[in-house]
Design a protein around this motif. Structure first.
Motif, PDB file in Angstrom:
ATOM      1  N   ILE A  59      36.689 -26.450 -11.666  1.00 28.31           N
ATOM      2  CA  ILE A  59      35.335 -26.994 -11.565  1.00 28.31           C
ATOM      3  C   ILE A  59      34.352 -25.841 -11.416  1.00 28.31           C
ATOM      4  O   ILE A  59      34.693 -24.776 -10.888  1.00 28.31           O
ATOM      5  CB  ILE A  59      35.215 -27.954 -10.358  1.00 28.31           C
ATOM      6  CG1 ILE A  59      33.857 -28.651 -10.353  1.00 28.31           C
ATOM      7  CG2 ILE A  59      35.472 -27.219  -9.043  1.00 28.31           C
ATOM      8  CD1 ILE A  59      33.738 -29.744  -9.307  1.00 28.31           C
ATOM      9  N   ILE A  60      33.135 -26.058 -11.893  1.00 27.51           N
ATOM     10  CA  ILE A  60      32.007 -25.155 -11.652  1.00 27.51           C
ATOM     11  C   ILE A  60      30.972 -25.932 -10.849  1.00 27.51           C
ATOM     12  O   ILE A  60      30.570 -27.025 -11.241  1.00 27.51           O
ATOM     13  CB  ILE A  60      31.378 -24.659 -12.964  1.00 27.51           C
ATOM     14  CG1 ILE A  60      32.390 -23.843 -13.771  1.00 27.51           C
ATOM     15  CG2 ILE A  60      30.132 -23.826 -12.679  1.00 27.51           C
ATOM     16  CD1 ILE A  60      31.867 -23.391 -15.121  1.00 27.51           C
ATOM     17  N   GLU A  99      42.372 -22.821 -12.330  1.00 26.83           N
ATOM     18  CA  GLU A  99      43.765 -23.099 -12.003  1.00 26.83           C
ATOM     19  C   GLU A  99      44.596 -23.123 -13.276  1.00 26.83           C
ATOM     20  O   GLU A  99      44.155 -23.634 -14.306  1.00 26.83           O
ATOM     21  CB  GLU A  99      43.895 -24.463 -11.316  1.00 26.83           C
ATOM     22  CG  GLU A  99      43.164 -24.598 -10.011  1.00 26.83           C
ATOM     23  CD  GLU A  99      43.247 -26.007  -9.457  1.00 26.83           C
ATOM     24  OE1 GLU A  99      43.147 -26.163  -8.231  1.00 26.83           O
ATOM     25  OE2 GLU A  99      43.416 -26.957 -10.254  1.00 26.83           O
ATOM     26  N   GLY A 100      45.803 -22.570 -13.199  1.00 31.91           N
ATOM     27  CA  GLY A 100      46.705 -22.589 -14.343  1.00 31.91           C
ATOM     28  C   GLY A 100      47.681 -21.437 -14.277  1.00 31.91           C
ATOM     29  O   GLY A 100      47.914 -20.851 -13.203  1.00 31.91           O
ATOM     30  N   ASP A 101      48.264 -21.098 -15.423  1.00 27.03           N
ATOM     31  CA  ASP A 101      49.162 -19.955 -15.490  1.00 27.03           C
ATOM     32  C   ASP A 101      48.437 -18.695 -15.024  1.00 27.03           C
ATOM     33  O   ASP A 101      47.258 -18.483 -15.357  1.00 27.03           O
ATOM     34  CB  ASP A 101      49.661 -19.777 -16.930  1.00 27.03           C
ATOM     35  CG  ASP A 101      50.535 -18.546 -17.066  1.00 27.03           C
ATOM     36  OD1 ASP A 101      51.687 -18.585 -16.616  1.00 27.03           O
ATOM     37  OD2 ASP A 101      50.046 -17.539 -17.617  1.00 27.03           O
ATOM     38  N   GLN A 157      50.395 -26.385  -6.318  1.00 23.06           N
ATOM     39  CA  GLN A 157      49.903 -27.507  -7.106  1.00 23.06           C
ATOM     40  C   GLN A 157      48.416 -27.332  -7.407  1.00 23.06           C
ATOM     41  O   GLN A 157      47.722 -26.558  -6.753  1.00 23.06           O
ATOM     42  CB  GLN A 157      50.120 -28.828  -6.359  1.00 23.06           C
ATOM     43  CG  GLN A 157      49.406 -28.901  -5.022  1.00 23.06           C
ATOM     44  CD  GLN A 157      49.717 -30.174  -4.275  1.00 23.06           C
ATOM     45  OE1 GLN A 157      50.566 -30.958  -4.680  1.00 23.06           O
ATOM     46  NE2 GLN A 157      49.018 -30.422  -3.178  1.00 23.06           N
ATOM     47  N   ARG A 158      47.948 -28.077  -8.405  1.00 20.96           N
ATOM     48  CA  ARG A 158      46.550 -28.025  -8.807  1.00 20.96           C
ATOM     49  C   ARG A 158      45.708 -28.936  -7.910  1.00 20.96           C
ATOM     50  O   ARG A 158      46.143 -30.019  -7.520  1.00 20.96           O
ATOM     51  CB  ARG A 158      46.386 -28.461 -10.264  1.00 20.96           C
ATOM     52  CG  ARG A 158      47.083 -27.546 -11.270  1.00 20.96           C
ATOM     53  CD  ARG A 158      46.930 -28.109 -12.673  1.00 20.96           C
ATOM     54  NE  ARG A 158      47.734 -27.397 -13.644  1.00 20.96           N
ATOM     55  CZ  ARG A 158      47.247 -26.549 -14.556  1.00 20.96           C
ATOM     56  NH1 ARG A 158      45.941 -26.319 -14.604  1.00 20.96           N
ATOM     57  NH2 ARG A 158      48.041 -25.943 -15.413  1.00 20.96           N
ATOM     58  N   GLN A 159      44.502 -28.496  -7.634  1.00 24.58           N
ATOM     59  CA  GLN A 159      43.550 -29.321  -6.893  1.00 24.58           C
ATOM     60  C   GLN A 159      42.757 -30.217  -7.836  1.00 24.58           C
ATOM     61  O   GLN A 159      42.268 -31.273  -7.440  1.00 24.58           O
ATOM     62  CB  GLN A 159      42.584 -28.438  -6.093  1.00 24.58           C
ATOM     63  CG  GLN A 159      41.574 -29.225  -5.247  1.00 24.58           C
ATOM     64  CD  GLN A 159      40.623 -28.324  -4.478  1.00 24.58           C
ATOM     65  OE1 GLN A 159      40.667 -27.098  -4.603  1.00 24.58           O
ATOM     66  NE2 GLN A 159      39.742 -28.913  -3.689  1.00 24.58           N
ATOM     67  N   PHE A 160      42.649 -29.803  -9.116  1.00 23.19           N
ATOM     68  CA  PHE A 160      41.825 -30.520 -10.082  1.00 23.19           C
ATOM     69  C   PHE A 160      42.682 -30.951 -11.271  1.00 23.19           C
ATOM     70  O   PHE A 160      43.536 -30.201 -11.740  1.00 23.19           O
ATOM     71  CB  PHE A 160      40.673 -29.640 -10.553  1.00 23.19           C
ATOM     72  CG  PHE A 160      39.844 -29.095  -9.416  1.00 23.19           C
ATOM     73  CD1 PHE A 160      38.838 -29.860  -8.847  1.00 23.19           C
ATOM     74  CD2 PHE A 160      40.102 -27.837  -8.894  1.00 23.19           C
ATOM     75  CE1 PHE A 160      38.096 -29.385  -7.788  1.00 23.19           C
ATOM     76  CE2 PHE A 160      39.355 -27.336  -7.835  1.00 23.19           C
ATOM     77  CZ  PHE A 160      38.345 -28.121  -7.267  1.00 23.19           C
ATOM     78  N   LEU A 183      34.347 -27.490  -3.118  1.00 23.77           N
ATOM     79  CA  LEU A 183      34.577 -27.815  -4.524  1.00 23.77           C
ATOM     80  C   LEU A 183      35.178 -29.212  -4.672  1.00 23.77           C
ATOM     81  O   LEU A 183      34.929 -29.906  -5.665  1.00 23.77           O
ATOM     82  CB  LEU A 183      35.485 -26.770  -5.165  1.00 23.77           C
ATOM     83  CG  LEU A 183      34.838 -25.394  -5.350  1.00 23.77           C
ATOM     84  CD1 LEU A 183      35.870 -24.376  -5.846  1.00 23.77           C
ATOM     85  CD2 LEU A 183      33.667 -25.469  -6.318  1.00 23.77           C
ATOM     86  N   GLY A 184      35.980 -29.618  -3.698  1.00 26.84           N
ATOM     87  CA  GLY A 184      36.499 -30.974  -3.719  1.00 26.84           C
ATOM     88  C   GLY A 184      35.387 -31.999  -3.582  1.00 26.84           C
ATOM     89  O   GLY A 184      35.388 -33.037  -4.261  1.00 26.84           O
ATOM     90  N   VAL A 185      34.394 -31.705  -2.727  1.00 21.99           N
ATOM     91  CA  VAL A 185      33.235 -32.583  -2.583  1.00 21.99           C
ATOM     92  C   VAL A 185      32.439 -32.611  -3.882  1.00 21.99           C
ATOM     93  O   VAL A 185      31.996 -33.675  -4.338  1.00 21.99           O
ATOM     94  CB  VAL A 185      32.345 -32.111  -1.418  1.00 21.99           C
ATOM     95  CG1 VAL A 185      31.036 -32.895  -1.400  1.00 21.99           C
ATOM     96  CG2 VAL A 185      33.067 -32.266  -0.088  1.00 21.99           C
ATOM     97  N   ALA A 186      32.269 -31.439  -4.513  1.00 20.95           N
ATOM     98  CA  ALA A 186      31.537 -31.367  -5.779  1.00 20.95           C
ATOM     99  C   ALA A 186      32.224 -32.209  -6.849  1.00 20.95           C
ATOM    100  O   ALA A 186      31.566 -32.875  -7.649  1.00 20.95           O
ATOM    101  CB  ALA A 186      31.422 -29.917  -6.226  1.00 20.95           C
TER     102      ALA A 186
END
Length: 275
Positions: free
Chosen positions: A138-139, A151-153, A183-186, A227-230
């Motif tokens: 996320i941005i 997030e990723g490789d 694990q990924r957050q998004f 960022l989770g709130v966003a």
């Protein structure tokens, strides 16, 4: 077959330092130096050669050769192969190493200009970058400040961050988090910008948004929470009806001084690509 000359040429073509190649390939710096000193075919096992091939492939560089002994190095000029690579099923011996990177920066701009055209470019270009490299994140943009999660490789995440850091519109980049993650957050890519009256109840007086998005003391945990709130704000009124940030239908209600209340907007065609 891979030669020391090819490795040196590939590094020059991709403008990659030996230490960076070591990090991307997962090999030691001494191994990279030893292989580059060799004239002709390098003496290395298949795993080492594969690691070097994969590292340069992530940088858009490929090795070439034929049965007559001719060798070369090629650099791709399009994103087509990157898309193909990200879609290819992973080799079990080289399973992706899930990684998370979070950084802060601010967008260079004149105080008299609206950031909406620039935000539209960031949104579009970042979406392409995430899709081509198999990334999620996320941005979040507020008062010209950017907080972004990738997030990723691991190699893909660092490749994306290098690309982002090359654009002059990003000022004062600061890494907040750069580590492996379980694990990924998004689940995908999203873009959240501006500030609306409805946000205050969800942000609960978030201190990092005081004084123009001051993240100097933001910890990785606090950044992840923000960022989770966003991410959640994107699914709630009024943002879920916003549309493209460059043609935001909510701009008149936006409390962000760099977007909603800016005096004038630059030409859409003159807006710089930030990603």
């Amino acid at each position: 077959m891979l030669t020391g000359e090819q490795i040196r040429a590939a590094r020059a073509l991709s403008r990659t330092e030996q230490s960076e190649l070591a990090r991307l390939s997962g090999l030691s710096l001494e191994t990279i130096k030893r292989l580059e000193r060799i004239r002709g075919p390098v003496n290395a096992n298949a795993r080492t050669l594969r690691a070097i091939h994969d590292a340069f492939e992530g940088l858009g560089v490929q090795f070439d050769g034929d049965d007559a002994g001719n060798i070369g190095v090629l650099r791709r000029l399009s994103e087509a192969r990157l898309t193909e690579t990200s879609a290819r099923p992973p080799d079990t011996a080289y399973a992706p190493r899930l990684h998370r990177l979070v950084y802060q920066s601010h967008i260079a701009h004149s105080g008299a200009e609206s950031l909406r055209p620039t935000l539209a470019y960031i949104n579009a270009e970042a979406g392409i970058l995430h899709a081509s490299l198999g990334l999620t994140g996320i941005i979040y943009v507020h008062e010209g400040r950017i907080l972004q999660a990738l997030e990723g490789d691991r190699d893909a995440v660092h490749q994306a961050y290098r690309a982002i850091s090359c654009y002059p519109q990003h000022r004062d980049l600061r890494l907040i988090e750069d580590r492996p993650t379980a694990q990924r957050q998004f689940s995908g890519f999203s873009f959240c910008c501006g500030m609306f009256p409805e946000d205050f109840a969800r942000l609960h007086g978030e201190q990092t948004l005081q004084g123009g998005f001051n993240l100097a003391d933001l910890t990785p945990g606090a950044a992840s929470d923000l960022l989770g709130v966003a991410r959640d704000l994107q699914q709630a009124p009024p943002r879920k009806t916003r549309g493209n940030p460059g043609a935001c239908t909510l701009a008149s209600a936006c409390l962000d001084s760099t977007c909603g209340r800016a005096r004038m907007a630059p030409s859409h065609h003159d807006a710089p690509q930030a990603h």
